[in-house]
Design an enzyme around this catalytic site. Sequence first.
Site, PDB file in Angstrom:
ATOM      1  N   ASP A 178      39.790  33.879  30.593  1.00  0.00           N
ATOM      2  CA  ASP A 178      39.497  34.176  32.005  1.00  0.00           C
ATOM      3  C   ASP A 178      40.102  33.110  32.923  1.00  0.00           C
ATOM      4  O   ASP A 178      39.767  31.921  32.824  1.00  0.00           O
ATOM      5  CB  ASP A 178      37.971  34.234  32.150  1.00  0.00           C
ATOM      6  CG  ASP A 178      37.528  34.820  33.475  1.00  0.00           C
ATOM      7  OD1 ASP A 178      38.378  35.017  34.363  1.00  0.00           O
ATOM      8  OD2 ASP A 178      36.317  35.068  33.627  1.00  0.00           O
ATOM      9  N   ASP A 189      35.825  42.336  39.039  1.00  0.00           N
ATOM     10  CA  ASP A 189      34.729  42.802  38.181  1.00  0.00           C
ATOM     11  C   ASP A 189      34.167  44.165  38.588  1.00  0.00           C
ATOM     12  O   ASP A 189      34.023  44.473  39.779  1.00  0.00           O
ATOM     13  CB  ASP A 189      33.579  41.804  38.208  1.00  0.00           C
ATOM     14  CG  ASP A 189      33.947  40.503  37.532  1.00  0.00           C
ATOM     15  OD1 ASP A 189      35.143  40.272  37.265  1.00  0.00           O
ATOM     16  OD2 ASP A 189      33.033  39.712  37.269  1.00  0.00           O
TER      17      ASP A 189
HETATM   18  C1  GAL Z   1      34.486  36.607  35.597  1.00  0.00           C
HETATM   19  C2  GAL Z   1      34.985  37.754  34.746  1.00  0.00           C
HETATM   20  C3  GAL Z   1      33.788  38.489  34.209  1.00  0.00           C
HETATM   21  C4  GAL Z   1      32.930  37.548  33.384  1.00  0.00           C
HETATM   22  C5  GAL Z   1      32.535  36.348  34.240  1.00  0.00           C
HETATM   23  C6  GAL Z   1      31.779  35.288  33.436  1.00  0.00           C
HETATM   24  O1  GAL Z   1      35.570  35.886  36.086  1.00  0.00           O
HETATM   25  O2  GAL Z   1      35.796  38.595  35.525  1.00  0.00           O
HETATM   26  O3  GAL Z   1      34.212  39.588  33.409  1.00  0.00           O
HETATM   27  O4  GAL Z   1      33.650  37.138  32.258  1.00  0.00           O
HETATM   28  O5  GAL Z   1      33.687  35.738  34.804  1.00  0.00           O
HETATM   29  O6  GAL Z   1      31.447  34.185  34.241  1.00  0.00           O
END
Ligand code: GAL
Length: 412
Positions: free
Chosen positions: A159, A229
């Site tokens: 990520d 998301d």
């Molecule tokens: C975001 C990601 C989510 C999840 C989250 C966890 O950046 O898009 O799917 O992984 O972080 O903190």
Amino acid sequence: MRSVACALVMMVASGWAGAGDSSPVVAAVATSEPAPMLAATPPMGWSTWNHYAHAISDKLIREQADAMVASGMKDAGYVYVHIDGGWEGQRDAKGELHPLPSFPDMKALGDYIHSKGLKFGLYSGPGPVTCAGAEASYGHEEQDAAMFASWGVDYLKYDLCSYRIIMQQESGGDVTKAEAMMRAAYERMHQAILKTGRPMVFSMCQYGLGEVWTWGPQVGGNMWRTSNDINDTYERMMSIADRQARLARYAGPGHWNDPDFLEVGNGGMSYEEQKTHFSMWALMAAPLMAGNDLTRMSEETKSILLNREVIAVDQDALGKAGDRVWQEGPMEVWAKPLSGGEVAVGLVNQTTSATHVTVRLADAGINGDAQARDLWEHKDLGVVRGSYTAEVPGHGVVMVRLKPQSSVTRSR
Ligand code: GAL
């Protein structure tokens, strides 16, 4: 660690070596038993994030893995048990990253998941910290990849998060430079994974930046998020689906567009809306990563997540993603080519009341008549000629599988 030759075989199998690469290294291993392609069909499994966020532990993961087997999810094809953010503790003086106390023994947890015939997924990122401010892999890529491999990790979601700040700072606002840095950061972890010799599905999460679908496979991506998301609303789910129109051609065996984890069973969408969600993900050949509590699934939730006819569309061996082939305001038709010349079609109604939607068979790539089957009613609809019209509930979908009639049948 496995032998270098073995690792090289996997580099070839995972598409690391460029197509047509005739280097001696590739030639030397070409005769060895090829490793099975990673993510030959869109990965299926379950992830912590949508339902539990950071409220996760070793105990929870074991319970969910148990439920994945007991509920029939495993038999339906769901295999990855993925721990998203919320497991990371501190690094020690040697730079080794330790899990939080809620995960006392990651190797034992991986062994447990594997003992159920399931696969183990984990989460990190190219920045110094994750989006939640926990330790990520910046400067520790090889060390972390080796540790993940020693724990038996089979799938890594990576990520972008804080690396975006580094990109902005170091590029001085030069977008081309920033994107090159991003690609290099994903390639760095890809190489680190290859070096471990353990195959891991590489799940890129950078929200679709820099049109990742055009270069994701080159940095080892087996799947890449196409958007920010998802959340548990029809509006957000459908806006992500709509944004994925015209991206179908970038997906294929080993590399998939990822519109994010599923929200089916999380309570925010009606039954019809959840059927639309699952249908759209299958039509897009998206990874099917459930995001609900598998230990407490209603019959409705099970009837969606375990609908094998819809899953078969997602997992079809042809490996082609579907695309939007018609739209008139809030009415849409999506079509996904399947093996054997069949086509899956979704008739989508984004209004709140029932209305008729029509697919012209030619728009779905079918010339002539077709046998139709409704994949939610589990019912054969007989032969359809020229077009097919169905009444689609508000926020709902009608999903059919069309099998072209042979020319002999057609001429009768
Ligand atoms: C975001 C990601 C989510 C999840 C989250 C966890 O950046 O898009 O799917 O992984 O972080 O903190």
